[in-house]
Write a protein that holds these residues in place. Structure first.
Motif, mmCIF file in Angstrom:
data_model
loop_
_atom_site.group_PDB
_atom_site.id
_atom_site.type_symbol
_atom_site.label_atom_id
_atom_site.label_comp_id
_atom_site.label_asym_id
_atom_site.label_seq_id
_atom_site.Cartn_x
_atom_site.Cartn_y
_atom_site.Cartn_z
ATOM 1 N N VAL B 134 0.836 -1.201 0.000
ATOM 2 C CA VAL B 134 0.000 0.000 0.000
ATOM 3 C C VAL B 134 0.873 1.254 0.000
ATOM 4 C CG1 VAL B 134 -1.717 1.302 1.297
ATOM 5 C CG2 VAL B 134 -1.907 -1.187 1.135
ATOM 6 N N SER B 135 1.923 1.253 0.835
ATOM 7 C CA SER B 135 2.776 2.433 0.938
ATOM 8 C C SER B 135 3.399 2.770 -0.399
ATOM 9 C CB SER B 135 3.902 2.207 1.943
ATOM 10 O OG SER B 135 3.372 1.926 3.195
ATOM 11 N N VAL B 136 3.988 1.761 -1.039
ATOM 12 C CA VAL B 136 4.681 2.029 -2.289
ATOM 13 C C VAL B 136 3.698 2.521 -3.343
ATOM 14 C CG1 VAL B 136 6.022 0.983 -4.141
ATOM 15 C CG2 VAL B 136 6.545 0.439 -1.782
ATOM 16 N N SER B 137 2.473 1.945 -3.357
ATOM 17 C CA SER B 137 1.484 2.431 -4.327
ATOM 18 C C SER B 137 1.146 3.889 -4.061
ATOM 19 C CB SER B 137 0.200 1.616 -4.262
ATOM 20 O OG SER B 137 0.460 0.313 -3.843
ATOM 21 N N LEU B 138 0.981 4.244 -2.773
ATOM 22 C CA LEU B 138 0.599 5.619 -2.449
ATOM 23 C C LEU B 138 1.718 6.597 -2.806
ATOM 24 C CD1 LEU B 138 -1.298 5.197 0.916
ATOM 25 C CD2 LEU B 138 -2.218 5.853 -1.303
ATOM 26 N N ILE B 139 2.982 6.154 -2.587
ATOM 27 C CA ILE B 139 4.100 7.039 -2.904
ATOM 28 C C ILE B 139 4.105 7.339 -4.400
ATOM 29 C CG2 ILE B 139 6.627 7.215 -2.962
ATOM 30 C CD1 ILE B 139 6.624 5.410 -0.445
ATOM 31 N N VAL B 145 -3.781 13.572 -8.267
ATOM 32 C CA VAL B 145 -4.616 12.441 -8.679
ATOM 33 C C VAL B 145 -5.391 11.912 -7.476
ATOM 34 C CG1 VAL B 145 -4.606 10.119 -9.665
ATOM 35 C CG2 VAL B 145 -3.010 11.859 -10.510
ATOM 36 N N ILE B 146 -4.665 11.755 -6.342
ATOM 37 C CA ILE B 146 -5.343 11.309 -5.123
ATOM 38 C C ILE B 146 -6.471 12.278 -4.796
ATOM 39 C CG2 ILE B 146 -5.087 10.797 -2.664
ATOM 40 C CD1 ILE B 146 -2.237 10.012 -3.153
ATOM 41 N N GLY B 147 -6.183 13.573 -4.888
ATOM 42 C CA GLY B 147 -7.171 14.604 -4.558
ATOM 43 C C GLY B 147 -8.418 14.465 -5.409
ATOM 44 N N LEU B 148 -8.235 14.314 -6.737
ATOM 45 C CA LEU B 148 -9.394 14.216 -7.626
ATOM 46 C C LEU B 148 -10.240 12.992 -7.300
ATOM 47 C CD1 LEU B 148 -7.777 15.361 -10.988
ATOM 48 C CD2 LEU B 148 -9.443 16.580 -9.564
ATOM 49 N N TYR B 149 -9.579 11.856 -7.039
ATOM 50 C CA TYR B 149 -10.346 10.649 -6.728
ATOM 51 C C TYR B 149 -11.059 10.765 -5.382
ATOM 52 C CZ TYR B 149 -9.191 7.959 -10.806
ATOM 53 O OH TYR B 149 -9.118 7.521 -12.094
ATOM 54 N N LEU B 150 -10.410 11.441 -4.422
ATOM 55 C CA LEU B 150 -11.064 11.649 -3.128
ATOM 56 C C LEU B 150 -12.332 12.462 -3.311
ATOM 57 C CD1 LEU B 150 -8.012 12.411 -0.785
ATOM 58 C CD2 LEU B 150 -9.491 10.399 -0.710
ATOM 59 N N ILE B 151 -12.260 13.521 -4.148
ATOM 60 C CA ILE B 151 -13.443 14.353 -4.401
ATOM 61 C C ILE B 151 -14.530 13.508 -5.048
ATOM 62 C CG2 ILE B 151 -14.346 16.296 -5.757
ATOM 63 C CD1 ILE B 151 -11.699 17.670 -5.400
ATOM 64 N N LEU B 152 -14.129 12.742 -6.078
ATOM 65 C CA LEU B 152 -15.113 11.907 -6.785
ATOM 66 C C LEU B 152 -15.816 10.955 -5.827
ATOM 67 C CD1 LEU B 152 -13.579 10.783 -10.191
ATOM 68 C CD2 LEU B 152 -15.733 11.994 -9.753
ATOM 69 N N ILE B 184 -2.630 15.177 0.260
ATOM 70 C CA ILE B 184 -1.174 15.323 0.399
ATOM 71 C C ILE B 184 -0.622 14.235 1.311
ATOM 72 C CG2 ILE B 184 0.713 16.927 0.877
ATOM 73 C CD1 ILE B 184 -1.352 19.166 0.946
ATOM 74 N N GLY B 185 -1.339 13.967 2.408
ATOM 75 C CA GLY B 185 -0.765 13.165 3.501
ATOM 76 C C GLY B 185 -0.612 11.683 3.204
ATOM 77 N N LEU B 186 -1.526 11.099 2.383
ATOM 78 C CA LEU B 186 -1.452 9.654 2.150
ATOM 79 C C LEU B 186 -0.075 9.242 1.626
ATOM 80 C CD1 LEU B 186 -4.971 8.721 0.702
ATOM 81 C CD2 LEU B 186 -3.958 8.096 2.910
ATOM 82 N N THR B 187 0.452 10.030 0.687
ATOM 83 C CA THR B 187 1.786 9.758 0.154
ATOM 84 C C THR B 187 2.812 9.734 1.275
ATOM 85 O OG1 THR B 187 1.193 10.912 -1.855
ATOM 86 C CG2 THR B 187 3.533 10.593 -1.437
ATOM 87 N N TRP B 188 2.685 10.731 2.169
ATOM 88 C CA TRP B 188 3.694 10.872 3.221
ATOM 89 C C TRP B 188 3.585 9.804 4.289
ATOM 90 C CZ3 TRP B 188 8.029 13.343 2.755
ATOM 91 C CH2 TRP B 188 8.127 14.279 1.732
ATOM 92 N N ILE B 189 2.348 9.347 4.581
ATOM 93 C CA ILE B 189 2.221 8.235 5.538
ATOM 94 C C ILE B 189 2.999 7.047 5.008
ATOM 95 C CG2 ILE B 189 0.645 6.594 6.632
ATOM 96 C CD1 ILE B 189 -1.531 8.629 6.451
ATOM 97 N N GLY B 190 2.789 6.739 3.721
ATOM 98 C CA GLY B 190 3.485 5.606 3.114
ATOM 99 C C GLY B 190 4.992 5.787 3.192
#
Lengths: 560, 311
Positions: B134-139, B145-152, B184-190
């Motif tokens: 999961v981490s590597v995928s998020l990085i 892109v994450i932002g747009l999908y979160l909105i959707l 922003i944060g999901l990438t950084w958690i990973g």
């Protein structure tokens, strides 16, 4: 349990790393109140055995059969809770490398509090215990040390802290894994005597893992000799050392240079457990003509380091602090001569060698190599002189690039100095490897596929690539077993004769120096305090430090 | 410690001065004349000249730097060219939006520490393997892109969370922070969890941990004081540097979510060549980043006493 059963009983124990057997059907006892020395070369399984007793085997290791009983209890049936109850209480452990054995981010006092987690005492009382333990190991300024961090202590002081922690537990069994190997000779003897005294005080048993035979004689009551996972011999020290029943043991003792009275040019070594080469007492040695012009001549050399200043120091105009690493050192090495440079760590011996190569700048003085003053020539001219002197690194495997084959590493100096054109490099590599007694197929091997002794031979081959007139070998045998140590020194001696090389050996191991060096140079606090032929210095040392040093190199008690 | 802190702060101030000077140099090379942009194509040369004079655009850049810092000393960052309001006022008004976004992102990022610790202690277990994938995928996925999908997903499909603006009142503000923070944060958690895992595994194999175990120190204490404490400085350094990246991601995320803030302000100012505002936002973000790295350095010194002596 009665007082007559052994404290540790190991029965038919086998430990495997995957398919490799590290400890093979070992049966041994450690009696109460006695010191057991566990001796063997690196890879013989002695540390694995010690780790098994304290239940801290590495992740990959597996006990395949057998048992270890501690005070009558089977250690294999122990849960994490059970271990928590005896570690640090009945069992204490001092690790191999004092430099890394303490938590770098906690103060000494805090760490000594942590290990008293069993105790119901108040923090003040626990601190008093810690202070008392530090005083017991004769730590200077014990009170102040409690609020210091490990990096503020010297290696010897850290080892004292580790020992203080171990004795504070007042254990039934104290395990020390090569606890004195990383220390200077003078410090080693001090720590060994301290351990012996403390063991008597507490009345504990002790398992002393080491490869130093003379230390075992000094310290231990019993000794177990291990080789490739097997126990070769076990008994009291006087029995085993004066009358070994096993062939490996007797060969090991024969190979120990401290047990060879006469000066020998060739040291005995082992091959497939048998003696391959016997000591060759020096009968008709070609005397070095000391009147010929010295190859390397260092005159009144000063080397000074400046400590970097902090920004605040720069702004307040505080002058740079200077450390004098080498003070007015003078040294001559004749062609074909072997000179040993001896001193404790920090005495400036490595710095002096580096200064001779101009790898560190010298403050004052002269360095003549083959008649040229090296300090007056340009950097470009210096390059050709560098080809004539070679430096053999302390850590042979670490100084080889792990990703390129040995054959390429060996000829690297030729390529770097642009002397490779017109040579068949593969043949040249094979030739160099054969020169140091390695077969041609080593050309394609990688550093991790070699033993420590072979890697050191490669180090010698690389040093020879440019046909130098002189080799400087920095601790060429540190951490090696007596037999492999003998191999490396025999190789250097052979090359010295066949190629008339000058050799400067930097070491603190006096036993080998005694056999191989023509002259000794003793350094202490950056100064050369004594020079002379090896025989004279050992027979009649003049300087007080030399006397201390000679005393510190433990003498063998039992002859073979 | 105090001397080191003072020294570190002096260096920080020097870095800020250097960064602003470098920006003035770069602005010299940007095509387009702000006077043209502001006054429009029909302005007379005299008018343009007067404006240039007022903005010190005709002076050597080093003189401009001097005017900028002397103004700064008096709390004057110039005037917004379009609205004529003082830049400082605009910055003070916009900064809390960005600061709250960066702060909440940092807080979320800290989740990586327990995740990494658990993965390291239970090495090669299911959690370790799963969190690794999961981490590597998020990085690998950019915040936009994450932002747009979160909105959707959360705003359009589920209609759970607001997608636009910053909100008013405590709860509304919090709700409006969720999606931008995650973007922003999901990438950084990973990233942080992998980093903590790697340095924990390294420290777990170190000799001093073996010593601690050999003395039977309880496992929890070993993990906290003997492993994590030694492993954390590397992570804190990365977190200090990450503030810069989080801030630059915030520019994009503020545009995607139409959030007010320094990022959006900077973007608009650059597009309209509103130099005083550009300078103000760059100064604000530089101060912010330098402060963050200074704090992380000081934290490191507190955690690892060796760092101080190396400096």
């Amino acid at each position: 349990m009665t007082e007559h059963t052994p404290l540790i009983e190991i029965n038919d124990l086998a430990i495997k790393f995957g398919s490799h057997t590290a400890v093979n059907n070992v049966t041994m006892d450690i009696s109460r109140g006695r010191i057991m020395g566990l001796v063997g070369e690196s890879g013989s399984g002695k540390s694995t055995l010690a780790n098994a007793i304290i239940g801290l085997l590495p992740y990959a290791a597996q006990i395949s059969h057998g048992s270890i009983h501690f005070d009558g209890r089977n250690l294999q049936s122990f849960t994490a809770q059970d271990w928590g109850k005896i570690r640090g209480k009945d069992l204490a452990y001092v690790s191999q490398d004092p430099m890394s054995a303490l938590n770098p981010t906690l103060r000494i006092g805090k760490q000594m509090l942590d290990i008293q987690h069993f105790s119901e005492q108040s923090t003040t009382e626990k601190l008093a215990n810690a202070l008392a333990a530090l005083e017991q190991v004769r730590m200077p300024q014990a009170q102040a040390r409690l609020s210091m961090y490990p990096h503020e202590l010297s290696g010897g002081q850290k080892q004292r802290v580790c020992i203080a922690m171990a004795i504070m537990a007042r254990p039934k069994l104290l395990i020390t894994d090569e606890a004195t190997t990383a220390l200077d000779a003078t410090l080693e003897v001090e720590i060994v005597r301290l351990l012996k005294e403390l063991q008597k005080d507490i009345g504990c048993s002790m398992l002393f893992v080491t490869h130093h035979l003379t230390v075992v004689e000094e310290l231990c009551d019993d000794v177990t000799i291990m080789h490739q996972g097997d126990i070769k011999e076990c008994g009291t020290v006087s029995e085993v050392f004066s009358n070994p029943s096993d062939k490996y043991t007797s060969n090991l003792l024969t190979c120990d240079p401290s047990r060879i009275e006469e000066k020998c040019r060739r040291l005995p070594i082992m091959f497939n457990l048998g003696l391959k080469e016997l000591a060759d007492p020096e009968i008709d040695r070609k005397r070095i003509n000391n009147k010929s012009r010295p190859l390397l001549s260092i005159r009144h050399l000063d080397v000074t380091f400046r400590k970097p200043r902090s920004l605040i120091d720069i702004l307040t105009g505080k002058p740079k602090q200077r450390v004098e690493a080498v003070k007015t050192a003078s040294l001559d090495i004749a062609p074909g001569e072997t000179v040993a440079l001896i001193g404790e760590s920090g005495s400036g011996k490595s710095t002096l060698a580096r200064a001779a190569f101009r790898l560190v700048p010298s403050e004052k003085g002269e360095i003549y190599f083959d008649g040229t003053d090296l300090l007056s020539i340009t950097n470009a001219d210096m390059r050709s002189f560098r080809n004539e002197m070679s430096l053999m690194m302390q850590d042979p495997i670490g100084s080889l690039n792990p990703r390129i084959p040995v054959g390429t590493s060996v000829i690297e100096p030729l390529i770097v100095s642009e002397k490779a054109s017109g040579l068949n490099l593969r043949d040249e590599a094979i030739h160099l490897l054969e020169l140091v007694g390695l077969s041609a197929d080593f050309v394609d091997r990688y550093p991790h596929e070699m033993s420590g002794g072979q890697a050191r031979r490669v180090g010698v081959a690389r040093a020879l690539a440019l046909r130098p007139k002189m080799i400087i070998a920095d601790e060429p045998t540190a951490g090696l077993d007596v037999s492999i140590q003998g191999e490396i020194f025999n190789l250097l001696a052979e090359l010295r004769e066949s190629m008339s090389l000058s050799i400067l050996i930097i070491t603190h191991n006096l036993h080998v120096v005694r056999h191989l060096a023509d002259r000794m140079v003793i350094m202490y606090h950056g100064e050369i305090v004594e020079t002379g032929t090896t025989e004279n210095v050992i027979r009649a040392p003049k300087h007080a430090y030399t006397k201390v040093l000679l005393e510190a190199n433990l003498q063998a008690k039992y002859g073979v | 410690m105090l001397a080191y802190a003072v020294q570190r702060i002096i260096v920080s101030i020097l870095i800020i001065i250097l960064a602003v000077t470098a920006l003035f140099v770069m602005i010299q090379f940007v095509p387009g004349d702000p006077a043209n942009v502001m006054l429009g194509p029909r302005a007379t040369p005299e008018l343009k000249e007067a404006l240039r004079e007022r903005l010190h655009l005709n002076d050597a850049f080093i003189v401009q730097v001097y005017y900028f810092f002397s103004g700064l000393m008096q709390g004057d960052l110039g005037v917004d060219l379009t609205s004529n309001r003082p830049v400082l006022g605009i910055l003070i008004e916009q900064a809390p939006f960005t600061a709250s976004l960066v702060a909440s992102t940092l807080l979320v990022t800290l989740l990586g520490i327990p995740i990494g610790t658990y993965a390291a202690v239970h090495r090669d277990g299911f959690f370790d393997k799963a969190s690794g994938v999961v981490s590597v995928s998020l990085i690998a996925v950019p915040p936009i892109v994450i932002g747009l999908y979160l909105i959707l997903f959360f705003s359009v499909s589920l209609q759970l969370l607001p997608a636009i603006g910053a909100g008013e009142g405590f709860w509304e503000i919090l709700l409006h922070l969720v999606l931008p923070t995650l973007a922003i944060g999901l990438t950084w958690i990973g990233y942080v969890s992998r980093l903590v895992r790697a340095s924990m595994i390294e420290v777990l194999g170190q000799n001093h941990v073996k010593t601690a175990r050999a003395f039977g120190i309880p496992n929890q204490r070993i993990l906290r004081a003997y492993v994590l404490r030694v492993a954390l400085p590397a992570t804190i350094t990365v977190l200090g540097v990450s503030i810069g990246f989080i801030l630059s991601s915030a520019v994009i995320v503020e545009i995607v979510f139409s959030r007010p803030g320094i990022g959006k302000l900077m973007y608009d100012a650059v597009i309209s060549r509103n130099y005083p505002v550009v300078m103000g936002t760059v100064l604000a973000s530089t101060v912010f980043i330098v402060t963050a790295t200074t704090i992380s350095d000081l934290l490191n010194v507190m955690l690892d006493p060796r760092t101080k002596d190396e400096n």
